[in-house]
Design a protein around this motif. Structure first.
Motif, PDB file in Angstrom:
ATOM      1  N   GLU A   4       3.137  -0.171   0.216  1.00 43.47           N
ATOM      2  CA  GLU A   4       3.771   0.822  -0.656  1.00 43.47           C
ATOM      3  C   GLU A   4       3.384   0.643  -2.120  1.00 43.47           C
ATOM      4  O   GLU A   4       3.256   1.618  -2.846  1.00 43.47           O
ATOM      5  CB  GLU A   4       5.289   0.794  -0.503  1.00 43.47           C
ATOM      6  CG  GLU A   4       5.788   1.514   0.720  1.00 43.47           C
ATOM      7  CD  GLU A   4       5.395   2.985   0.712  1.00 43.47           C
ATOM      8  OE1 GLU A   4       5.867   3.755  -0.145  1.00 43.47           O
ATOM      9  OE2 GLU A   4       4.577   3.362   1.571  1.00 43.47           O
ATOM     10  N   ARG A   7      -0.082   2.201  -2.498  1.00 41.42           N
ATOM     11  CA  ARG A   7       0.023   3.658  -2.344  1.00 41.42           C
ATOM     12  C   ARG A   7       0.632   4.281  -3.599  1.00 41.42           C
ATOM     13  O   ARG A   7       0.123   5.262  -4.134  1.00 41.42           O
ATOM     14  CB  ARG A   7       0.881   4.007  -1.114  1.00 41.42           C
ATOM     15  CG  ARG A   7       0.904   5.497  -0.795  1.00 41.42           C
ATOM     16  CD  ARG A   7       1.957   5.823   0.267  1.00 41.42           C
ATOM     17  NE  ARG A   7       3.299   5.626  -0.239  1.00 41.42           N
ATOM     18  CZ  ARG A   7       3.930   6.469  -1.071  1.00 41.42           C
ATOM     19  NH1 ARG A   7       3.324   7.547  -1.504  1.00 41.42           N
ATOM     20  NH2 ARG A   7       5.151   6.223  -1.472  1.00 41.42           N
ATOM     21  N   LYS A  11      -1.033   6.795  -6.716  1.00 40.53           N
ATOM     22  CA  LYS A  11      -0.441   8.069  -7.131  1.00 40.53           C
ATOM     23  C   LYS A  11      -0.199   8.097  -8.640  1.00 40.53           C
ATOM     24  O   LYS A  11      -0.419   9.113  -9.286  1.00 40.53           O
ATOM     25  CB  LYS A  11       0.858   8.328  -6.373  1.00 40.53           C
ATOM     26  CG  LYS A  11       0.622   8.688  -4.915  1.00 40.53           C
ATOM     27  CD  LYS A  11       1.909   9.134  -4.279  1.00 40.53           C
ATOM     28  CE  LYS A  11       1.665   9.629  -2.890  1.00 40.53           C
ATOM     29  NZ  LYS A  11       1.157  10.985  -2.823  1.00 40.53           N
TER      30      LYS A  11
END
Length: 83
Positions: A4, A7, A11
């Protein structure tokens, strides 16, 4: 599988862009969302000389985001997608 943190960082970096040093920006020199002040603090904390945030490495960038932002919000405890 990408964790996470990775990820979420990818972003964020889509929006943070590259180097900026606009005179009206109170953050002053910034590279990929890391200000010169934050970069200087990080470099001192690892016993390194300070230098321009333009020179930030991918490893340093990830360490700063993890320490200063991800860990502060306890990102590892957030549900996938919320982080």
């Amino acid at each position: 599988m990408v964790d996470e943190f990775q990820r979420s960082l990818q972003k964020v970096l889509v929006h943070e862009g590259g180097f900026s040093n606009h005179p009206k920006d109170p953050g002053c020199a910034t590279m990929k969302g890391v200000t010169q002040r934050v970069y200087d603090e990080y470099r001192r904390s690892v016993g390194a000389q300070t230098w321009s945030v333009k020179n930030i490495s991918s490893i340093e960038l990830q360490a700063i985001y993890r320490q200063k932002y991800w860990n502060e919000i306890k990102g590892d405890r957030l549900a996938a997608g919320v982080s």
